[in-house]
Design a protein around this motif. Structure first.
Motif, PDB file in Angstrom:
ATOM      1  N   ARG A   3      29.860  28.125  29.852  1.00 12.72           N
ATOM      2  CA  ARG A   3      29.480  26.767  29.920  1.00 12.72           C
ATOM      3  C   ARG A   3      28.767  26.372  31.320  1.00 12.72           C
ATOM      4  O   ARG A   3      28.375  25.173  31.481  1.00 12.72           O
ATOM      5  N   GLY A   4      28.993  27.229  31.957  1.00 15.62           N
ATOM      6  CA  GLY A   4      28.549  26.929  33.522  1.00 15.62           C
ATOM      7  C   GLY A   4      29.082  26.127  34.421  1.00 15.62           C
ATOM      8  O   GLY A   4      29.038  25.575  35.202  1.00 15.62           O
ATOM      9  N   ASP A   5      30.799  26.714  34.225  1.00 17.87           N
ATOM     10  CA  ASP A   5      31.582  25.771  34.926  1.00 17.87           C
ATOM     11  C   ASP A   5      31.535  26.122  36.504  1.00 17.87           C
ATOM     12  O   ASP A   5      31.552  27.365  36.876  1.00 17.87           O
ATOM     13  N   ARG A   6      31.412  25.126  37.282  1.00 15.25           N
ATOM     14  CA  ARG A   6      31.189  25.317  38.895  1.00 15.25           C
ATOM     15  C   ARG A   6      32.269  26.218  39.331  1.00 15.25           C
ATOM     16  O   ARG A   6      32.094  26.864  40.063  1.00 15.25           O
ATOM     17  N   GLY A  26      31.866  34.330  42.621  1.00 16.58           N
ATOM     18  CA  GLY A  26      30.668  34.432  43.489  1.00 16.58           C
ATOM     19  C   GLY A  26      29.395  34.068  42.988  1.00 16.58           C
ATOM     20  O   GLY A  26      28.357  34.667  43.473  1.00 16.58           O
ATOM     21  N   LEU A  27      29.715  33.250  42.032  1.00 18.38           N
ATOM     22  CA  LEU A  27      28.062  32.666  41.321  1.00 18.38           C
ATOM     23  C   LEU A  27      27.948  31.241  41.500  1.00 18.38           C
ATOM     24  O   LEU A  27      27.486  30.419  40.685  1.00 18.38           O
ATOM     25  N   GLY A  28      28.589  30.748  42.638  1.00 17.09           N
ATOM     26  CA  GLY A  28      28.528  29.276  42.638  1.00 17.09           C
ATOM     27  C   GLY A  28      27.442  28.605  43.346  1.00 17.09           C
ATOM     28  O   GLY A  28      27.009  27.645  43.313  1.00 17.09           O
ATOM     29  N   ALA A  29      26.429  29.602  44.180  1.00 15.17           N
ATOM     30  CA  ALA A  29      25.403  29.032  44.918  1.00 15.17           C
ATOM     31  C   ALA A  29      24.300  28.881  43.841  1.00 15.17           C
ATOM     32  O   ALA A  29      23.851  29.633  42.956  1.00 15.17           O
TER      33      ALA A  29
END
Length: 375
Positions: free
Chosen positions: A251-254, A261-264
């Motif tokens: 879903r791309g949950d921030r 480690g995929l937030g940027a």
């Protein structure tokens, strides 16, 4: 052609069940049980077969539930002691698919004596999962059932420990919905904390699926769980938590992306092309994404895409599809390709119109394209 799944509950299994029950209760009317259980069995689908055998058990086992449960327990095969799922009824006793109607019988007749019934299900689940049979007890006797499941979280049997998690999942596939747990999953969290580092992969897989169920209704609970339990996690727990995060990553949950480690956001440029531009239902389109880094550091990226499917009324609904997980190095240009099928499936109907495709990087929209679908 493979054997139909429904044939796992068959006439031979019914006769073996009657034989074992009669062996442990000489007063059991085996002939009447088989007559009722086998009537038109071949014409029935899987669940209907299980329910018909359960009906026959109700008609022929003693009215006294404690006595009936005891007969079932003594007729069971020896308990499984490993993760092996090769349950089967043999000369040693009942196990495998006959456990579905046996569990249904316990669920029906045990509501007036839930403590005795839960102990019977604990025995049964070591020969065939009782995850479906425990659901009515969670609905009708919630506090008692949760207390008993929590007490069994340290059971020596991996099948019992797995059952405590699987049976209490909020959205167990094929199982009755436990609406109270969908609304508030907190009663099962102590159970999951105790089991997430279980030595059995079989148990840990259930915990991952349980957390993923929770994520569908309470993403914040799973985000908080990752914050508390992911740092310095051993490899087995990390694998469990990655599997538990799959819906929210998709879903791309921030918050969840950040935990992994995929937030940027992407530092660089992105493009997306879709070909052909016009396509018919049943064909496929090719997606080509190009990412170019302008960063001086490696970037860990989750790259997914969203197809906005046109509906009958002309509006559209988005559907996220998994793409790629990669590390993009400084100055690197990476080309990513994927074929996206437009074959009809049972859960999706296609309609004519322009379908927008969005490219998402770490949950952020970076570019988009479109194709026209003809029916």
């Amino acid at each position: 052609m493979p054997e139909p799944f429904k044939n796992l509950i068959n006439a031979d299994l019914v006769r073996a069940c009657g034989e074992h029950l009669q062996r442990h209760w000489r007063g059991f009317d085996r002939r009447d049980f088989e007559r009722q259980a086998l009537a038109g069995l071949d014409a029935l689908e899987m669940k209907a077969r299980a329910m018909q055998v359960a009906d026959a058990l109700e008609a022929t086992l003693p009215d006294d539930f404690d006595r009936a449960a005891g007969i079932i327990e003594t007729a069971l095969a020896p308990a499984a002691t490993t993760d092996d799922l090769g349950f089967a009824t043999t000369d040693a006793g009942l196990a495998g698919w006959i456990g579905w109607p046996l569990g249904e019988f316990i669920a029906r007749r045990g509501q007036a004596d839930p403590v005795r019934a839960l102990h019977a299900l604990r025995e049964l689940t070591q020969r065939f999962t009782s995850e479906f049979a425990v659901r009515p007890f969670l609905i009708n006797h919630f506090d008692l059932t949760m207390a008993q499941l929590l007490a069994w979280r340290d059971d020596p049997s991996p099948h019992v420990r797995r059952w405590t998690s699987e049976g209490s999942r909020p959205r167990l596939p094929w199982g009755l919905q436990v609406k109270s747990l969908i609304a508030d999953p907190s009663p099962t969290l102590p159970l999951l904390r105790a089991l997430q580092d279980d030595p059995s992969p079989y148990v840990r897989r259930s915990v991952a699926n349980h957390l993923n169920d929770i994520a569908k209704d309470h993403p914040g609970v799973v985000a908080d769980w990752l914050e508390a339990h992911l740092p310095k996690a051993p490899p087995e727990r990390k694998a469990l938590l990655r599997h538990a995060s799959r819906t929210l990553v998709k879903r791309g949950d921030r918050l969840v992306l950040k935990a992994w480690g995929l937030g940027a956001g992407l530092k660089g440029e992105a493009s997306l092309s879709v070909s052909p531009k016009r396509v018919a239902v049943g064909d496929s389109v090719r997606l080509v994404a190009t990412l170019t880094s302008t960063s001086t550091r490696p970037q860990k990226l989750a790259v997914d895409y969203v197809v906005h499917h046109v509906k009958a009324n002309g509006s559209s609904t988005p559907k996220v599809f998994k793409g790629w997980t990669l590390t993009l190095f400084p100055g690197e240009t990476r080309r990513l390709e994927k074929a996206h099928s437009l074959r009809p499936i049972t859960t999706r109907r296609y309609y004519e119109g322009s379908h927008r495709v969005e490219l998402m990087v770490n949950g952020n929209l970076v570019t988009e394209a479109a194709f026209k679908l003809k029916c």
